[in-house]
Design a protein around this motif. Structure first.
Motif, PDB file in Angstrom:
ATOM      1  N   SER A   9       0.838  -1.199   0.000  1.00  8.76           N
ATOM      2  CA  SER A   9       0.000   0.000   0.000  1.00  8.76           C
ATOM      3  C   SER A   9       0.870   1.244   0.000  1.00  8.76           C
ATOM      4  CB  SER A   9      -0.890  -0.019   1.249  1.00  8.76           C
ATOM      5  OG  SER A   9      -1.751   1.091   1.257  1.00  8.76           O
ATOM      6  N   THR A  13      -4.921   2.634   1.619  1.00  5.97           N
ATOM      7  CA  THR A  13      -6.224   2.047   1.270  1.00  5.97           C
ATOM      8  C   THR A  13      -6.145   0.514   1.265  1.00  5.97           C
ATOM      9  OG1 THR A  13      -6.416   3.927  -0.225  1.00  5.97           O
ATOM     10  CG2 THR A  13      -8.172   2.302  -0.312  1.00  5.97           C
ATOM     11  N   ALA A  14      -5.143  -0.012   0.594  1.00  5.74           N
ATOM     12  CA  ALA A  14      -4.997  -1.474   0.542  1.00  5.74           C
ATOM     13  C   ALA A  14      -4.744  -2.039   1.943  1.00  5.74           C
ATOM     14  CB  ALA A  14      -3.865  -1.876  -0.398  1.00  5.74           C
ATOM     15  N   GLU A  15      -4.060  -1.243   2.735  1.00  5.19           N
ATOM     16  CA  GLU A  15      -3.800  -1.643   4.125  1.00  5.19           C
ATOM     17  C   GLU A  15      -5.106  -1.826   4.893  1.00  5.19           C
ATOM     18  OE1 GLU A  15      -0.296  -1.676   4.435  1.00  5.19           O
ATOM     19  OE2 GLU A  15      -1.288  -3.108   5.741  1.00  5.19           O
ATOM     20  N   THR A  58       1.068   1.262  -8.053  1.00  9.82           N
ATOM     21  CA  THR A  58       1.622   2.616  -8.110  1.00  9.82           C
ATOM     22  C   THR A  58       2.477   2.764  -9.369  1.00  9.82           C
ATOM     23  OG1 THR A  58       2.756   4.322  -6.811  1.00  9.82           O
ATOM     24  CG2 THR A  58       3.672   2.093  -6.691  1.00  9.82           C
ATOM     25  N   GLY A  59       3.032   3.941  -9.571  1.00  9.27           N
ATOM     26  CA  GLY A  59       3.862   4.176 -10.751  1.00  9.27           C
ATOM     27  C   GLY A  59       3.101   3.829 -12.013  1.00  9.27           C
ATOM     28  N   GLY A  61       1.879   0.678 -13.071  1.00  9.08           N
ATOM     29  CA  GLY A  61       1.558  -0.731 -12.855  1.00  9.08           C
ATOM     30  C   GLY A  61       2.479  -1.429 -11.890  1.00  9.08           C
ATOM     31  N   LEU A  92      -5.917  -3.501  -5.901  1.00  7.42           N
ATOM     32  CA  LEU A  92      -6.531  -2.176  -5.900  1.00  7.42           C
ATOM     33  C   LEU A  92      -5.868  -1.347  -6.989  1.00  7.42           C
ATOM     34  CD1 LEU A  92      -6.566  -3.158  -2.720  1.00  7.42           C
ATOM     35  CD2 LEU A  92      -7.459  -0.857  -2.388  1.00  7.42           C
ATOM     36  N   GLY A  93      -6.681  -0.585  -7.696  1.00  6.65           N
ATOM     37  CA  GLY A  93      -6.140   0.256  -8.749  1.00  6.65           C
ATOM     38  C   GLY A  93      -7.167   1.289  -9.150  1.00  6.65           C
ATOM     39  N   TYR A  97      -6.104   4.384 -15.311  1.00  8.25           N
ATOM     40  CA  TYR A  97      -4.718   4.120 -15.717  1.00  8.25           C
ATOM     41  C   TYR A  97      -4.632   3.147 -16.893  1.00  8.25           C
ATOM     42  CZ  TYR A  97      -2.828   6.695 -11.754  1.00  8.25           C
ATOM     43  OH  TYR A  97      -2.484   7.688 -10.871  1.00  8.25           O
ATOM     44  N   THR A 100      -2.465  -0.513 -17.229  1.00  4.42           N
ATOM     45  CA  THR A 100      -1.784  -0.911 -15.995  1.00  4.42           C
ATOM     46  C   THR A 100      -2.780  -1.065 -14.846  1.00  4.42           C
ATOM     47  OG1 THR A 100      -1.294   1.339 -15.238  1.00  4.42           O
ATOM     48  CG2 THR A 100       0.338   0.286 -16.681  1.00  4.42           C
ATOM     49  N   PHE A 101      -4.087  -1.100 -15.153  1.00  6.81           N
ATOM     50  CA  PHE A 101      -5.102  -1.240 -14.102  1.00  6.81           C
ATOM     51  C   PHE A 101      -4.813  -2.488 -13.259  1.00  6.81           C
ATOM     52  CE2 PHE A 101      -9.596  -2.680 -12.992  1.00  6.81           C
ATOM     53  CZ  PHE A 101      -9.676  -1.874 -11.872  1.00  6.81           C
ATOM     54  N   CYS A 102      -4.679  -2.284 -11.976  1.00  8.89           N
ATOM     55  CA  CYS A 102      -4.422  -3.371 -11.012  1.00  8.89           C
ATOM     56  C   CYS A 102      -3.149  -4.163 -11.353  1.00  8.89           C
ATOM     57  CB  CYS A 102      -5.629  -4.302 -10.896  1.00  8.89           C
ATOM     58  SG  CYS A 102      -6.987  -3.545  -9.989  1.00  8.89           S
ATOM     59  N   ALA A 128     -10.661   2.418  -7.839  1.00  8.42           N
ATOM     60  CA  ALA A 128     -10.825   3.674  -7.086  1.00  8.42           C
ATOM     61  C   ALA A 128     -11.605   4.728  -7.880  1.00  8.42           C
ATOM     62  CB  ALA A 128      -9.449   4.220  -6.690  1.00  8.42           C
TER      63      ALA A 128
HETATM   64  C1  FMN Z   1       1.186   7.965  -8.426  1.00  5.92           C
HETATM   65  C2  FMN Z   1       0.090   6.954  -8.613  1.00  5.92           C
HETATM   66  C3  FMN Z   1       0.218   5.976  -9.583  1.00  5.92           C
HETATM   67  C4  FMN Z   1      -0.790   5.022  -9.762  1.00  5.92           C
HETATM   68  N1  FMN Z   1      -0.642   4.071 -10.761  1.00  5.92           N
HETATM   69  C5  FMN Z   1      -1.640   3.177 -10.965  1.00  5.92           C
HETATM   70  C6  FMN Z   1      -1.536   2.209 -12.016  1.00  5.92           C
HETATM   71  O1  FMN Z   1      -0.555   2.149 -12.763  1.00  5.92           O
HETATM   72  N2  FMN Z   1      -2.565   1.331 -12.171  1.00  5.92           N
HETATM   73  C7  FMN Z   1      -3.670   1.346 -11.373  1.00  5.92           C
HETATM   74  O2  FMN Z   1      -4.559   0.526 -11.574  1.00  5.92           O
HETATM   75  N3  FMN Z   1      -3.792   2.253 -10.369  1.00  5.92           N
HETATM   76  C8  FMN Z   1      -2.815   3.160 -10.150  1.00  5.92           C
HETATM   77  N4  FMN Z   1      -2.944   4.071  -9.134  1.00  5.92           N
HETATM   78  C9  FMN Z   1      -4.175   4.074  -8.313  1.00  5.92           C
HETATM   79  C10 FMN Z   1      -4.007   3.390  -6.947  1.00  5.92           C
HETATM   80  O3  FMN Z   1      -3.549   2.048  -7.061  1.00  5.92           O
HETATM   81  C11 FMN Z   1      -5.364   3.389  -6.216  1.00  5.92           C
HETATM   82  O4  FMN Z   1      -5.745   4.715  -5.979  1.00  5.92           O
HETATM   83  C12 FMN Z   1      -5.337   2.605  -4.920  1.00  5.92           C
HETATM   84  O5  FMN Z   1      -6.636   2.541  -4.382  1.00  5.92           O
HETATM   85  C13 FMN Z   1      -4.392   3.231  -3.888  1.00  5.92           C
HETATM   86  O6  FMN Z   1      -4.290   2.358  -2.779  1.00  5.92           O
HETATM   87  P1  FMN Z   1      -3.228   2.615  -1.596  1.00  5.92           P
HETATM   88  O7  FMN Z   1      -3.768   3.762  -0.784  1.00  5.92           O
HETATM   89  O8  FMN Z   1      -3.254   1.359  -0.820  1.00  5.92           O
HETATM   90  O9  FMN Z   1      -1.910   2.861  -2.193  1.00  5.92           O
HETATM   91  C14 FMN Z   1      -1.958   5.046  -8.949  1.00  5.92           C
HETATM   92  C15 FMN Z   1      -2.076   6.046  -7.968  1.00  5.92           C
HETATM   93  C16 FMN Z   1      -1.081   6.994  -7.788  1.00  5.92           C
HETATM   94  C17 FMN Z   1      -1.271   8.079  -6.773  1.00  5.92           C
END
Ligand code: FMN
Length: 151
Positions: A9, A13-15, A58-59, A61, A92-93, A97, A100-102, A128
């Protein structure tokens, strides 16, 4: 049954979803173990009988930083004791994006494949861009997981 929850995470959120999963599994009579900074040695000491990965993306994918060390250690060592264990992934994703979704969840699925972990339920994708209540959204899937692990 002992269930190890491996979570990744960035913003928490994933946490939260991982913690909620642990609560529901505990209530259902499973013994869960969850540490967001787990090393491979920590997880192996628990001697899991089932695995649940819960990770955001993140990033482009990529897996969150806190899960990278465990992911790399697992890829390097492929613990033989995990072969054949039941497992499942919550990714989570954000669908905006695109390709790279999820992606983080996909990487954990691939890793589980390499480890020989038996996927007992298709990956849950939490988007999200569609919902701000991922914990409650995961509940029906978690109920199915509990059923699948009880066999
Ligand atoms: C900088 C950044 C990059 C992200 N890249 C992706 C991605 O490549 N694919 C995806 O499905 N979601 C992406 N996300 C969305 C997050 O995975 C999503 O908002 C998730 O719920 C965040 O969970 P977390 O709070 O546990 O990190 C990205 C979010 C941020 C802020």
């Amino acid at each position: 049954m002992k269930v190890a929850i491996l979570s990744g995470s960035v913003y928490g959120t994933a946490e939260e979803v991982a913690r909620h999963a642990a609560e529901l599994l505990d209530q259902a009579g499973f013994q869960t173990w969850h540490n967001p900074r787990a090393t491979l040695a920590d997880v192996q000491a628990f001697a899991p009988e089932a695995l649940l990965a819960v990770t955001s993306t993140t990033g482009m994918g990529e897996l969150p930083d806190n899960l990278q060390p465990l992911y790399s250690a697992l890829r390097d060592q492929l613990p033989a004791a995990w072969r054949g264990l039941p497992g499942a992934v919550i990714g989570l994703g954000d669908a905006s994006y695109g390709d790279t979704f999820c992606g983080g969840g996909e990487q954990m699925r691939e890793l589980f494949g390499e480890l020989g972990v038996r996927e007992v339920l298709p990956m849950l994708r939490l988007d999200a861009s569609e919902s701000v209540t991922p914990e409650s959204d995961a509940e029906p899937w978690l109920a199915e997981l509990i059923g699948a692990l009880r066999g």
